[in-house]
Write an enzyme that holds these catalytic residues in place. Structure first.
Site, PDB file in Angstrom:
ATOM      1  N   VAL A 103       0.851  -1.203   0.000  1.00 41.85           N
ATOM      2  CA  VAL A 103       0.000   0.000   0.000  1.00 41.85           C
ATOM      3  C   VAL A 103       0.884   1.250   0.000  1.00 41.85           C
ATOM      4  CG1 VAL A 103      -1.719   1.297   1.319  1.00 41.85           C
ATOM      5  CG2 VAL A 103      -1.979  -1.160   1.030  1.00 41.85           C
ATOM      6  N   ASP A 117      -5.655   1.810   7.002  1.00 41.28           N
ATOM      7  CA  ASP A 117      -6.420   0.753   7.669  1.00 41.28           C
ATOM      8  C   ASP A 117      -7.561   1.283   8.539  1.00 41.28           C
ATOM      9  OD1 ASP A 117      -4.437   1.935   9.190  1.00 41.28           O
ATOM     10  OD2 ASP A 117      -4.070   0.168  10.433  1.00 41.28           O
ATOM     11  N   PRO A 136      11.153  -0.243   8.748  1.00 39.31           N
ATOM     12  CA  PRO A 136      12.296  -1.155   8.824  1.00 39.31           C
ATOM     13  C   PRO A 136      12.520  -1.798   7.457  1.00 39.31           C
ATOM     14  CG  PRO A 136      10.800  -1.522  10.671  1.00 39.31           C
ATOM     15  CD  PRO A 136      10.110  -0.584   9.731  1.00 39.31           C
ATOM     16  N   GLY A 141      10.716  -4.821   5.962  1.00 34.35           N
ATOM     17  CA  GLY A 141       9.291  -4.714   5.606  1.00 34.35           C
ATOM     18  C   GLY A 141       9.039  -4.032   4.269  1.00 34.35           C
TER      19      GLY A 141
END
Ligand SMILES: C[C@@]1(CC(=O)O)C2=NC(=C\c3[nH]c(c(CCC(=O)O)c3CC(=O)O)Cc3[nH]c(c(CC(=O)O)c3CCC(=O)O)/C=C3\N/C(=C\2)[C@@H](CCC(=O)O)[C@]3(C)CC(=O)O)/[C@H]1CCC(=O)O
Ligand SMILES: NC(=O)c1ccc[n+]([C@@H]2O[C@H](COP(=O)([O-])OP(=O)(O)OC[C@H]3O[C@@H](n4cnc5c(N)ncnc54)[C@H](O)[C@@H]3O)[C@@H](O)[C@H]2O)c1
Length: 282
Positions: free
Chosen positions: A34, A120, A54, A57
């Site tokens: 996203v 989210d 990080p 990720g």
């Protein structure tokens, strides 16, 4: 729309605007898929981006953007540290797999009156992203106001089928013509402003949109000389000598849309000659 009922019933949507982000500072927290979509949208708007996530990720697309657009993106290989990350930011976006953190970042942004989107948590967003169609200066956003993002993507497909693919080019040409007109008839508002708007509106209304794509600098000057400068006459396609034989009908067919009469004649002649020689041989 101006009926009493219609006015009383206004509401329940969101404001659709084309936000000017050029050189504004945008913080993106998260580096997954996203986030990569956010980066693409924000780069398109010429903003300056800081990405916090990080390294492990990072989505491959995010990684690529960071590598290729160091001119616009500063990347920090670390988790979000605290409110000081928001210093100087004009917009904050979270794209995290950590709902609590997302919520806290929204609260911090709100305290600082920085517009924020949390991928989210729709209820806490100041604005939503939408499905986008872009063609040069043409930008179409499809929003379902949080109801069905996948539906927005599907409607985008429907709309794309209805476009010729030449709209962006036509708009670019119109932009150039408008600038030239403003040079000849400068100033803001007033009677001249009204006349300028009337001429541009009549011109846009009277030509087929695709016809504008063939305009070049010389033709634009001619339009202004023989149109605007002569009693603000709106020149026709015929007066400008614009010949169009073929119009691109679908967004997906990258054919040359306009053929001059000469080219078409030559193409036709070549076709007939091939046909003739075929008949003679058989
Ligand atoms: C349009 C688009 C633009 C973009 O993201 O750039 C966009 N989502 C897209 C795709 C998509 N997103 C999701 C799916 C899976 C299928 C599905 O759920 O439908 C798919 C489909 C796919 O991937 O094809 C899941 C999802 N989305 C949100 C949540 C959170 C939630 O609802 O709680 C969840 C998890 C839900 C869950 O956990 O169940 C929330 C939001 N997503 C929005 C935009 C905003 C509302 C826009 C609107 O209503 O129009 C809003 C409110 C906030 C925001 O993101 O700004 C982009 C399509 C672009 C394109 O393809 O062209
Ligand atoms: N709005 C939409 O269109 C949409 C679509 C799908 C999913 N979502 C939602 O968006 C969120 C992100 O989805 P995704 O697919 O990108 O997830 P993802 O798991 O790929 O990415 C999460 C990212 O958050 C980063 N992260 C985690 N903790 C962090 C911290 N403390 N500081 C900084 N970065 C941190 C990770 O490094 C990773 O890059 C999910 O919550 C998902 O539900 C939204």
């Amino acid at each position: 729309m101006d009926s009493t009922d219609a006015i009383k019933q206004l509401g329940g949507g969101s404001l659709l605007i084309a936000w000017q982000l050029k050189n504004k500072k945008v913080l993106i927290v998260g580096g997954g898929e996203v986030a990569s979509q956010r980066i693409e949208s924000i780069l398109t708007a010429d903003a300056i981006i800081t990405v916090l996530s990080p390294e492990k990720g990072l989505h491959p697309r995010t990684r690529r953007f960071i590598e290729l657009r160091a001119d616009r993106i500063t990347y920090h290989d670390r988790p979000f540290q605290g409110p000081e990350e928001l210093d100087d930011k004009d917009m904050v976006l979270t794209a995290l797999d950590d709902n609590d953190l997302s919520q806290r970042i929204v609260e911090m942004s709100r305290e600082r009156r920085i517009p924020v989107n949390a991928a989210d948590i729709p209820d806490l967003c100041d604005f939503y992203f939408g499905a986008q169609i872009r063609d040069g200066p043409l930008q179409i956003m499809i929003s379902t106001n949080g109801n069905g993002p996948r539906m927005a993507a599907l409607i985008k497909g429907r709309l794309q089928k209805g476009l010729s693919g030449l709209e962006g080019e036509a708009i670019t040409k119109i932009g150039q013509l408008r600038n030239k007109l403003k040079e000849r008839a400068p100033g803001v508002g007033g009677q001249l402003g009204k006349q300028r708007m009337k001429w541009m509106t009549a011109l846009c209304n009277s030509w087929d949109m695709e016809d504008f794509t063939v305009l070049d600098d010389v033709m634009m000057e001619k339009m202004l000389d023989e149109g605007w400068n002569k009693d603000q006459h709106v020149p026709t396609v015929q007066e400008m000598g614009v010949s169009r034989l073929e119009k691109r009908s679908s967004h997906s067919t990258p054919t040359i849309p306009y053929l001059t009469i000469a080219t078409a004649f030559l193409a036709g002649a070549a076709f007939s000659a091939t046909l003739l020689s075929y008949w003679r041989r058989s």
